[in-house]
Design a protein around this motif. Structure first.
Motif, PDB file in Angstrom:
ATOM      1  N   SER A   5      34.007-122.796  22.878  1.00  0.00           N
ATOM      2  CA  SER A   5      32.718-122.764  22.509  1.00  0.00           C
ATOM      3  C   SER A   5      31.976-123.522  23.401  1.00  0.00           C
ATOM      4  CB  SER A   5      32.439-122.910  21.025  1.00  0.00           C
ATOM      5  OG  SER A   5      31.168-123.104  20.514  1.00  0.00           O
ATOM      6  N   ALA A   6      32.406-124.993  23.565  1.00  0.00           N
ATOM      7  CA  ALA A   6      31.793-126.007  24.553  1.00  0.00           C
ATOM      8  C   ALA A   6      31.497-125.568  25.806  1.00  0.00           C
ATOM      9  CB  ALA A   6      32.599-127.177  24.348  1.00  0.00           C
ATOM     10  N   ALA A   7      32.600-125.028  26.249  1.00  0.00           N
ATOM     11  CA  ALA A   7      32.461-124.112  27.562  1.00  0.00           C
ATOM     12  C   ALA A   7      31.293-123.105  27.895  1.00  0.00           C
ATOM     13  CB  ALA A   7      33.921-123.810  28.178  1.00  0.00           C
ATOM     14  N   ALA A   8      31.219-122.280  26.777  1.00  0.00           N
ATOM     15  CA  ALA A   8      30.293-121.245  26.584  1.00  0.00           C
ATOM     16  C   ALA A   8      28.725-121.856  26.653  1.00  0.00           C
ATOM     17  CB  ALA A   8      30.606-120.396  25.175  1.00  0.00           C
ATOM     18  N   GLY A   9      28.786-122.928  25.639  1.00  0.00           N
ATOM     19  CA  GLY A   9      27.472-123.436  25.802  1.00  0.00           C
ATOM     20  C   GLY A   9      26.924-123.970  27.045  1.00  0.00           C
ATOM     21  N   LYS A  10      27.818-124.748  27.702  1.00  0.00           N
ATOM     22  CA  LYS A  10      27.734-125.207  28.965  1.00  0.00           C
ATOM     23  C   LYS A  10      27.170-124.118  30.094  1.00  0.00           C
ATOM     24  CE  LYS A  10      29.433-128.623  32.301  1.00  0.00           C
ATOM     25  NZ  LYS A  10      30.702-129.327  32.896  1.00  0.00           N
ATOM     26  N   ALA A  11      27.960-123.156  30.085  1.00  0.00           N
ATOM     27  CA  ALA A  11      27.672-122.143  30.987  1.00  0.00           C
ATOM     28  C   ALA A  11      26.160-121.476  30.724  1.00  0.00           C
ATOM     29  CB  ALA A  11      28.659-121.085  30.850  1.00  0.00           C
ATOM     30  N   ALA A  16      20.262-121.178  36.763  1.00  0.00           N
ATOM     31  CA  ALA A  16      20.506-120.070  37.819  1.00  0.00           C
ATOM     32  C   ALA A  16      21.389-118.993  37.068  1.00  0.00           C
ATOM     33  CB  ALA A  16      21.267-120.805  38.829  1.00  0.00           C
ATOM     34  N   PHE A  17      22.307-119.438  36.289  1.00  0.00           N
ATOM     35  CA  PHE A  17      23.229-118.558  35.430  1.00  0.00           C
ATOM     36  C   PHE A  17      22.179-117.475  34.740  1.00  0.00           C
ATOM     37  CE2 PHE A  17      26.811-117.714  32.312  1.00  0.00           C
ATOM     38  CZ  PHE A  17      27.085-116.465  33.079  1.00  0.00           C
ATOM     39  N   GLU A  18      21.510-118.059  33.788  1.00  0.00           N
ATOM     40  CA  GLU A  18      20.289-117.411  32.961  1.00  0.00           C
ATOM     41  C   GLU A  18      19.712-116.422  34.038  1.00  0.00           C
ATOM     42  OE1 GLU A  18      16.419-118.125  30.315  1.00  0.00           O
ATOM     43  OE2 GLU A  18      17.842-119.719  30.682  1.00  0.00           O
ATOM     44  N   VAL A  82      29.319-111.789  32.319  1.00  0.00           N
ATOM     45  CA  VAL A  82      29.840-113.268  31.753  1.00  0.00           C
ATOM     46  C   VAL A  82      29.031-114.013  30.940  1.00  0.00           C
ATOM     47  CG1 VAL A  82      30.425-115.365  32.841  1.00  0.00           C
ATOM     48  CG2 VAL A  82      30.873-113.519  34.138  1.00  0.00           C
ATOM     49  N   TRP A  83      27.777-113.655  30.870  1.00  0.00           N
ATOM     50  CA  TRP A  83      26.846-114.334  29.604  1.00  0.00           C
ATOM     51  C   TRP A  83      27.191-113.764  28.460  1.00  0.00           C
ATOM     52  CZ3 TRP A  83      22.791-117.681  30.498  1.00  0.00           C
ATOM     53  CH2 TRP A  83      22.138-117.967  29.410  1.00  0.00           C
ATOM     54  N   GLN A  84      27.687-112.511  28.330  1.00  0.00           N
ATOM     55  CA  GLN A  84      27.978-111.712  26.874  1.00  0.00           C
ATOM     56  C   GLN A  84      29.405-112.412  26.606  1.00  0.00           C
ATOM     57  OE1 GLN A  84      26.218-109.078  25.480  1.00  0.00           O
ATOM     58  NE2 GLN A  84      24.718-109.989  26.604  1.00  0.00           N
ATOM     59  N   ILE A  85      30.383-112.755  27.342  1.00  0.00           N
ATOM     60  CA  ILE A  85      31.398-113.329  27.154  1.00  0.00           C
ATOM     61  C   ILE A  85      30.996-114.907  26.408  1.00  0.00           C
ATOM     62  CG2 ILE A  85      33.694-114.162  27.950  1.00  0.00           C
ATOM     63  CD1 ILE A  85      33.535-111.874  29.830  1.00  0.00           C
ATOM     64  N   ALA A  86      30.226-115.477  27.201  1.00  0.00           N
ATOM     65  CA  ALA A  86      29.965-116.833  26.711  1.00  0.00           C
ATOM     66  C   ALA A  86      29.307-116.752  25.364  1.00  0.00           C
ATOM     67  CB  ALA A  86      29.069-117.411  27.764  1.00  0.00           C
ATOM     68  N   GLU A  87      28.259-115.826  25.134  1.00  0.00           N
ATOM     69  CA  GLU A  87      27.659-115.649  24.030  1.00  0.00           C
ATOM     70  C   GLU A  87      28.753-115.236  22.764  1.00  0.00           C
ATOM     71  OE1 GLU A  87      24.503-115.582  21.389  1.00  0.00           O
ATOM     72  OE2 GLU A  87      24.673-116.370  23.415  1.00  0.00           O
ATOM     73  N   ALA A  88      29.723-114.640  23.161  1.00  0.00           N
ATOM     74  CA  ALA A  88      30.877-114.433  22.072  1.00  0.00           C
ATOM     75  C   ALA A  88      31.548-115.345  21.538  1.00  0.00           C
ATOM     76  CB  ALA A  88      31.914-113.442  22.635  1.00  0.00           C
ATOM     77  N   PHE A  89      31.647-116.493  22.599  1.00  0.00           N
ATOM     78  CA  PHE A  89      32.412-117.901  22.005  1.00  0.00           C
ATOM     79  C   PHE A  89      31.635-118.802  21.555  1.00  0.00           C
ATOM     80  CE2 PHE A  89      35.545-115.354  24.418  1.00  0.00           C
ATOM     81  CZ  PHE A  89      36.737-115.267  23.489  1.00  0.00           C
ATOM     82  N   ALA A 104      33.792-109.522  19.122  1.00  0.00           N
ATOM     83  CA  ALA A 104      34.241-107.991  19.569  1.00  0.00           C
ATOM     84  C   ALA A 104      32.819-107.645  20.065  1.00  0.00           C
ATOM     85  CB  ALA A 104      34.864-107.371  18.298  1.00  0.00           C
ATOM     86  N   LYS A 105      31.687-107.566  19.360  1.00  0.00           N
ATOM     87  CA  LYS A 105      30.549-106.784  19.788  1.00  0.00           C
ATOM     88  C   LYS A 105      30.202-107.185  21.362  1.00  0.00           C
ATOM     89  CE  LYS A 105      25.665-106.865  19.338  1.00  0.00           C
ATOM     90  NZ  LYS A 105      24.620-107.524  18.296  1.00  0.00           N
ATOM     91  N   PHE A 106      30.171-108.458  21.423  1.00  0.00           N
ATOM     92  CA  PHE A 106      29.849-109.127  22.847  1.00  0.00           C
ATOM     93  C   PHE A 106      30.728-108.953  24.035  1.00  0.00           C
ATOM     94  CE2 PHE A 106      26.719-111.620  20.511  1.00  0.00           C
ATOM     95  CZ  PHE A 106      25.455-111.205  21.111  1.00  0.00           C
ATOM     96  N   VAL A 107      32.009-109.093  23.653  1.00  0.00           N
ATOM     97  CA  VAL A 107      33.277-108.464  24.557  1.00  0.00           C
ATOM     98  C   VAL A 107      33.334-107.231  24.908  1.00  0.00           C
ATOM     99  CG1 VAL A 107      35.869-108.572  24.996  1.00  0.00           C
ATOM    100  CG2 VAL A 107      34.800-110.631  23.842  1.00  0.00           C
TER     101      VAL A 107
END
Length: 267
Positions: A5-11, A16-18, A82-89, A104-107
């Motif tokens: 979750s912390a890694a996802a929030g950092k991403a 630039a990623f956004e 990748v953003w969706q996967i980050a959102e999932a966590f 499950a939805k975001f992955v």
């Protein structure tokens, strides 16, 4: 899960990623516009291209600077995946069941984006892709497995359920929860476009799911053909050309909604 979750929030804190992920929404808009135009062409008696992602990407490839645009599409969709996967966590709910449904939805969405990105890369590198053929190949392999008929029915029901979810999301305007919609006429337009677009896409995906079930029941893998076969099957219904024209126009509207989503999505 805390570290994930912390890694996802950092991403997600990366500007630039956004920006790259928002480009992904623009790409989705372009693809749905092209699919909708192909569907309308089929409804009016023309259009030899496949009315699906592979057909839309082939049109992009054949356009001026098409190869470069295919790479932009691949990068944008990969970033969005990748953003969706980050959102999932990212932890947003204390209820464990809701968290896992959220993941499950975001992955699942991320996997769909990756599949389209891979198709774009394949075409950019000189390969070929046919979504309908892939669906039929999947059906052949599943039907050859023990219990394959039942499994393919499950696949069809799952795909149809996704289509129903799109329709429900459009009718209830649940998509607005993830948007920072402006006030006034622009906001009303975005809501209308989202409603129409989600319902049209839901119909197309839902019919594709039904075709998987038909392929299982009839033991005919050729009956399963993805979105292109689903849209073409609508033309065989009573007043089918009108229905297909409406669904195609709805997919064009969904594409325009995706452009607005790129600007107003809460990310």
């Amino acid at each position: 899960m805390t570290s994930a979750s912390a890694a996802a929030g950092k991403a997600q804190d990366s500007r630039a990623f956004e920006a790259a992920a928002r480009v992904g929404y623009v790409v989705l808009g372009l693809l749905h516009l092209l699919i909708g135009v192909i569907a309308v062409g089929i409804a009016t008696g023309g259009g030899g291209d496949s009315a699906d992602q592979s057909g839309a990407l082939q049109q992009v490839r054949d356009a001026p600077a098409g190869l470069a645009l295919l790479w932009v599409i691949a990068v944008g969709l990969a970033a969005l995946a990748v953003w969706q996967i980050a959102e999932a966590f990212v932890e947003r709910d204390s209820d464990a069941k809701k968290r896992w449904a959220h993941r499950a939805k975001f992955v699942g969405t991320a996997i769909a984006y990756v599949a389209i990105a891979v198709t774009a890369v394949t075409l950019a590198m000189g390969g070929s892709s046919d979504s309908s053929e892939s669906s039929q190949t999947l059906s052949v392999r599943v039907l050859a497995m023990p219990g394959g008929v039942a499994l393919l029915v499950v696949v069809g029901v799952a795909v149809a359920a996704v289509g129903v979810a799109f329709v429900v999301r459009g009718c209830t305007r649940a998509f607005t929860k993830n948007l920072s919609i402006p006030a006034g006429t622009a906001g009303r337009g975005i809501r209308v476009f989202g409603t129409v677009g989600y319902i049209a896409k839901g119909v197309a995906v839902g019919v594709a799911g039904v075709l998987f079930v038909v392929a299982a029941v009839t033991h005919d893998p050729n009956a399963a053909g993805g979105i292109d076969a689903a849209l073409r099957s609508l033309a065989a219904l009573p007043f089918g050309q009108v229905v297909l024209w409406l669904v195609g126009a709805g997919l064009i509207v969904y594409g325009l909604f995706c452009f607005a989503r790129a600007r107003y999505a809460r990310m």
